[in-house]
Design a protein around this motif. Structure first.
Motif, PDB file in Angstrom:
ATOM      1  N   LYS A  16       8.736   1.894   6.841  1.00  0.00           N
ATOM      2  CA  LYS A  16       9.452   2.929   6.383  1.00  0.00           C
ATOM      3  C   LYS A  16       9.466   2.698   4.949  1.00  0.00           C
ATOM      4  CE  LYS A  16      12.787   4.547   9.287  1.00  0.00           C
ATOM      5  NZ  LYS A  16      14.044   5.036   9.904  1.00  0.00           N
ATOM      6  N   ASN A  17       9.107   3.873   3.893  1.00  0.00           N
ATOM      7  CA  ASN A  17       9.119   3.445   2.266  1.00  0.00           C
ATOM      8  C   ASN A  17      10.342   2.667   1.691  1.00  0.00           C
ATOM      9  OD1 ASN A  17      10.015   5.011  -1.003  1.00  0.00           O
ATOM     10  ND2 ASN A  17       7.953   3.860  -0.490  1.00  0.00           N
ATOM     11  N   VAL A  21       1.371  -1.181  -0.239  1.00  0.00           N
ATOM     12  CA  VAL A  21      -0.392  -0.289  -0.043  1.00  0.00           C
ATOM     13  C   VAL A  21       0.847   1.288   0.113  1.00  0.00           C
ATOM     14  CG1 VAL A  21      -1.736   1.351   1.316  1.00  0.00           C
ATOM     15  CG2 VAL A  21      -1.654  -1.530   1.174  1.00  0.00           C
ATOM     16  N   TYR A  22       0.498   2.087  -0.698  1.00  0.00           N
ATOM     17  CA  TYR A  22       1.437   3.704  -1.142  1.00  0.00           C
ATOM     18  C   TYR A  22       0.584   4.248  -1.772  1.00  0.00           C
ATOM     19  CZ  TYR A  22       4.964   6.872  -1.455  1.00  0.00           C
ATOM     20  OH  TYR A  22       5.704   7.961  -1.602  1.00  0.00           O
ATOM     21  N   LYS A  23       0.049   5.761  -1.289  1.00  0.00           N
ATOM     22  CA  LYS A  23      -0.492   6.812  -1.136  1.00  0.00           C
ATOM     23  C   LYS A  23      -1.694   6.364  -2.735  1.00  0.00           C
ATOM     24  CE  LYS A  23       2.146  10.304  -3.161  1.00  0.00           C
ATOM     25  NZ  LYS A  23       3.292  10.604  -4.116  1.00  0.00           N
ATOM     26  N   VAL A  24      -3.123   5.429  -2.167  1.00  0.00           N
ATOM     27  CA  VAL A  24      -3.595   4.911  -2.750  1.00  0.00           C
ATOM     28  C   VAL A  24      -5.372   5.046  -2.226  1.00  0.00           C
ATOM     29  CG1 VAL A  24      -2.586   3.462  -4.323  1.00  0.00           C
ATOM     30  CG2 VAL A  24      -3.539   2.403  -1.754  1.00  0.00           C
ATOM     31  N   TYR A  38      -2.066 -20.820   0.123  1.00  0.00           N
ATOM     32  CA  TYR A  38      -1.133 -20.454  -1.459  1.00  0.00           C
ATOM     33  C   TYR A  38      -1.056 -18.794  -0.672  1.00  0.00           C
ATOM     34  CZ  TYR A  38      -3.038 -24.572  -3.867  1.00  0.00           C
ATOM     35  OH  TYR A  38      -3.285 -26.248  -3.860  1.00  0.00           O
ATOM     36  N   ILE A  39      -0.595 -18.709  -2.027  1.00  0.00           N
ATOM     37  CA  ILE A  39      -0.196 -16.730  -2.214  1.00  0.00           C
ATOM     38  C   ILE A  39      -0.718 -16.355  -3.168  1.00  0.00           C
ATOM     39  CG2 ILE A  39       1.468 -15.000  -1.161  1.00  0.00           C
ATOM     40  CD1 ILE A  39       3.216 -17.658   0.309  1.00  0.00           C
ATOM     41  N   ASN A  40      -1.395 -15.294  -2.548  1.00  0.00           N
ATOM     42  CA  ASN A  40      -1.626 -14.243  -3.856  1.00  0.00           C
ATOM     43  C   ASN A  40      -1.444 -13.071  -3.685  1.00  0.00           C
ATOM     44  OD1 ASN A  40      -4.485 -12.638  -4.144  1.00  0.00           O
ATOM     45  ND2 ASN A  40      -3.620 -13.672  -6.430  1.00  0.00           N
ATOM     46  N   PHE A  41      -1.279 -11.738  -4.422  1.00  0.00           N
ATOM     47  CA  PHE A  41      -0.898 -10.414  -4.779  1.00  0.00           C
ATOM     48  C   PHE A  41      -1.732  -9.562  -5.370  1.00  0.00           C
ATOM     49  CE2 PHE A  41       3.202 -13.151  -4.854  1.00  0.00           C
ATOM     50  CZ  PHE A  41       4.041 -12.622  -3.595  1.00  0.00           C
ATOM     51  N   VAL A  42      -2.207  -8.670  -4.547  1.00  0.00           N
ATOM     52  CA  VAL A  42      -3.156  -7.803  -5.022  1.00  0.00           C
ATOM     53  C   VAL A  42      -2.114  -6.371  -5.223  1.00  0.00           C
ATOM     54  CG1 VAL A  42      -5.434  -6.376  -4.434  1.00  0.00           C
ATOM     55  CG2 VAL A  42      -5.151  -8.972  -4.248  1.00  0.00           C
ATOM     56  N   ASP A  43      -2.196  -5.885  -5.683  1.00  0.00           N
ATOM     57  CA  ASP A  43      -2.173  -4.104  -5.241  1.00  0.00           C
ATOM     58  C   ASP A  43      -3.294  -3.355  -5.091  1.00  0.00           C
ATOM     59  OD1 ASP A  43       0.373  -4.777  -6.521  1.00  0.00           O
ATOM     60  OD2 ASP A  43       0.317  -4.242  -8.721  1.00  0.00           O
ATOM     61  N   SER A  44      -2.930  -2.096  -4.487  1.00  0.00           N
ATOM     62  CA  SER A  44      -4.004  -1.477  -3.474  1.00  0.00           C
ATOM     63  C   SER A  44      -4.548  -0.829  -3.859  1.00  0.00           C
ATOM     64  CB  SER A  44      -3.055  -1.295  -2.121  1.00  0.00           C
ATOM     65  OG  SER A  44      -2.141  -0.211  -2.664  1.00  0.00           O
ATOM     66  N   ASP A  45      -4.086  -0.462  -5.502  1.00  0.00           N
ATOM     67  CA  ASP A  45      -4.742   0.557  -6.447  1.00  0.00           C
ATOM     68  C   ASP A  45      -6.227  -0.714  -7.584  1.00  0.00           C
ATOM     69  OD1 ASP A  45      -2.953  -0.172  -7.826  1.00  0.00           O
ATOM     70  OD2 ASP A  45      -2.850   1.831  -8.300  1.00  0.00           O
ATOM     71  N   SER A  57       3.180   5.160   3.382  1.00  0.00           N
ATOM     72  CA  SER A  57       2.795   6.330   2.773  1.00  0.00           C
ATOM     73  C   SER A  57       2.473   7.661   3.480  1.00  0.00           C
ATOM     74  CB  SER A  57       1.284   5.307   2.050  1.00  0.00           C
ATOM     75  OG  SER A  57       0.226   6.315   1.318  1.00  0.00           O
ATOM     76  N   PRO A  58       2.802   8.858   2.525  1.00  0.00           N
ATOM     77  CA  PRO A  58       2.020   9.645   3.474  1.00  0.00           C
ATOM     78  C   PRO A  58       0.991  10.428   3.483  1.00  0.00           C
ATOM     79  CG  PRO A  58       2.917  10.346   1.101  1.00  0.00           C
ATOM     80  CD  PRO A  58       2.833   8.425   1.264  1.00  0.00           C
TER      81      PRO A  58
END
Length: 593
Positions: free
Chosen positions: A65-66, A10-13, A84-91, A41-42
């Motif tokens: 930290k970033n 998660v970053y700036k979303v 199992y492992i899955n990746f999801v982008d936060s946007d 994330s700021p």
């Protein structure tokens, strides 16, 4: 242990984060953990994550930290405990049955990877990037690469990975295009992959995402490096890759949205294109090991009984140079009546695509002014399961005039030499190609050169190599004016090469290496085996440099394969040779001083 661990960097979303988390909490598969990594994330992302975690214990939040996307994913991998492992982008977000469909498909098929469809979502419309309408189970790397549409769609997201497969597969940190560097190797490592219909991942075209940010020097460099990685991966694994995917866009000079200049790289060459489409300058790259002279705007070359004219490195005109080859079929026995010791043996090979016309080449080999003791055509028995029943009658008739046909394993173009070295270790082997008319004095020039200097390998054509500070320069293609023996005379076998007994290193018989190191550059490999065996190569004096290639074979040569999607560049072939045999580079550097 939850069934699935979902890792969300998660970053700036903050605008899109709630929709992402809601789609994961609303999954029909309930036994999951959602590991959210707040990558410094700021904005209000950290606060939003903590609020969601307070409402649902399946959400675990890591504040750090970033460190970038790869670092965040790696942090999530350390905490993941799911089967199992899955990746999801936060946007991004997923449909409600996404994880359940993937999990069921993976379990039923005992798969290491289950892949779902991808929809690219824009504000006003959406479109499938990858669409699976059914369940398909595959095992081979080419099938997995094709199903995932790599390299066009190197998406780490949208897939479910068995934990044991990827738990130690860390993402490369501090780079862009990390998915490109990670996914191909994981696909290769997996045993089984399956597609899952109904599992849909929505990839949002976010204008503020990392991909859409301004092109920095680092981002351009990382994009180029990721493209080179893909090209190398496909070459090393024998996978076809289109010319477009092998072309690297290295730099674009623009005025507003107008492209003034584009620099492209293909097969070790840089092409400068005016307005992005008109090529006006081309040069060989200095990066890596292979360098060649810069190509000018206008070039004339006299090669292969043709005059080749190139304008701007793009427009090519080929014209006959006035000479012609007079072809006649052989009528008498083409072998020497008096046997030599050692024997003089002409060896060549062919394949089904040329078997109907190889008799024309063999006819010229049976009409030499100096007759050989044997002319042997080596064929792969796997390519002709019916043996002689699969061969044309006109070829079989040449056996009455001296041709001998022998069967061997499929070593591709290497069949023209390696089987002969095995069968006749104490004799002189002369190699020929199956798509050339050979002049009557062809064998005479090679054999007389051998008799004069039997300690050297002799070839009618060579590329002269020089080395300095770990780099190689190819200074003269098709040279026939450097007659002194050099390690740096890289033999070119199509014109003909004579190998004295025991002139090549024992690794010539390392079949596994032959098949994998540089599978379509036999001449470079033969040259390397000569150099590490201490044998220098000399070019033959006083002969016509033209090669008379049969017209009907021009589209099936190895140069076409290597310049197309199925082969590799000479740059890559030399790089592999020098990595495997660094002593070759040392000998060339000593010779070049």
């Amino acid at each position: 242990m939850p069934l699935v661990s979902v890792i969300v960097p998660v970053y700036k979303v903050e605008k899109y984060l709630p929709e992402c988390l809601d789609s994961l909490l609303g999954q029909s598969l309930k036994d999951i953990e959602i590991i959210c990594v707040d990558d410094g994330s700021p904005d209000n992302c950290g606060k939003i994550l903590d609020e969601y975690a307070g409402k649902d214990p399946r959400i675990k939040v890591i504040h750090q930290k970033n460190g970038g996307l790869s670092n965040a994913r790696n942090s999530g991998l350390k905490e993941a405990s799911g089967k199992y492992i899955n990746f999801v982008d936060s946007d991004d977000f997923v449909n409600s049955e996404f994880l359940e469909k993937l999990y069921d498909a993976a379990e039923r098929n005992q798969a290491d990877i289950a892949a779902g469809s991808i929809i690219r979502k824009r504000e006003r419309h959406e479109k499938f990037r990858v669409h699976y309408t059914g369940e398909k189970r595959v095992k081979t790397l080419p099938e997995k690469i094709a199903l995932c549409n790599v390299p066009k769609c190197c998406y780490v997201v949208s897939k479910l990975y068995r934990r044991e497969l990827i738990i130690d597969e860390k993402f490369t940190e501090n780079v862009y295009f990390e998915d490109v560097l990670w996914l191909p190797g994981v696909l290769k490592k997996s045993a089984v992959m399956v597609t899952a219909a109904g599992a849909v991942y929505y990839y949002r075209a976010n204008p503020a995402s990392t991909v859409k940010q301004k092109q920095s020097a680092k981002k351009i460099a990382d994009r180029v490096n990721s493209k080179r990685y893909i090209i190398r991966f496909f070459e090393e694994n024998g996978l076809p890759l289109s010319r477009r995917d092998r072309t690297i866009n290295k730099k674009i000079v623009s005025i507003g949205k107008f492209n003034l200049l584009k620099i492209k790289e293909f097969n070790g060459k840089e092409t400068f294109c005016l307005f992005g489409i008109v090529p006006f300058y081309r040069k060989k790259l200095r990066s890596g090991l292979v360098i060649q002279n810069k190509r000018k705007f206008f070039l004339i070359r006299f090669l292969d009984a043709h005059i080749n004219i190139e304008l701007f490195g793009k427009i090519r005109i080929a014209a006959k140079n006035g000479a012609q080859f007079e072809y006649h079929a052989a009528t008498n026995n083409g072998l020497s009546e008096e046997k030599r010791s050692p024997q003089l043996i002409v060896s060549l090979t062919s394949f089904p695509g040329r078997i109907d016309s190889v008799d024309k080449t063999i006819n010229t080999l049976l009409q030499q002014s100096v007759k050989p003791d044997k002319v042997i055509l080596y064929l792969a028995d796997s390519q002709f399961p019916g043996k002689t029943a699969d061969l044309p009658e006109k070829l079989l008739k040449l056996c009455d005039l001296g041709l001998e046909i022998r069967w061997c394993e499929d070593l591709r173009s290497y069949k023209k030499l390696i089987p002969a070295l095995r069968d006749f270790p104490d004799d002189i082997i002369v190699t020929a190609d199956d798509d050339i008319y050979y002049q009557p004095d062809w064998l005479q020039s090679l054999y007389h050169a051998y008799l004069k200097s039997p300690d050297y390998i002799h070839t009618r054509r060579a590329a002269f190599l020089r080395a300095c500070n770990g780099e190689i320069g190819i200074y003269a293609h098709y040279a026939n004016n450097r007659f002194a023996p050099f390690f740096g005379n890289q033999l070119m076998g199509g014109a003909g090469t004579v190998y004295p007994p025991h002139s090549l290193h024992k690794d010539i018989f390392d079949i596994e290496q032959v098949k994998t190191l540089i599978p379509t550059y036999d001449d470079i490999y033969f040259w390397a085996m000569a150099v590490i065996n201490g044998k220098k190569i000399a070019t033959v004096r006083n002969h016509d440099v033209n090669i008379w290639q049969r017209e009907e074979t021009g589209s099936s040569g190895l140069c076409k394969i290597n310049n197309g999607s199925a082969g590799m560049s000479p740059h890559e072939a030399f790089r592999r040779i020098f990595e495997r045999y660094p002593e070759i580079l040392s000998r060339l550097e000593q010779e070049s001083r």
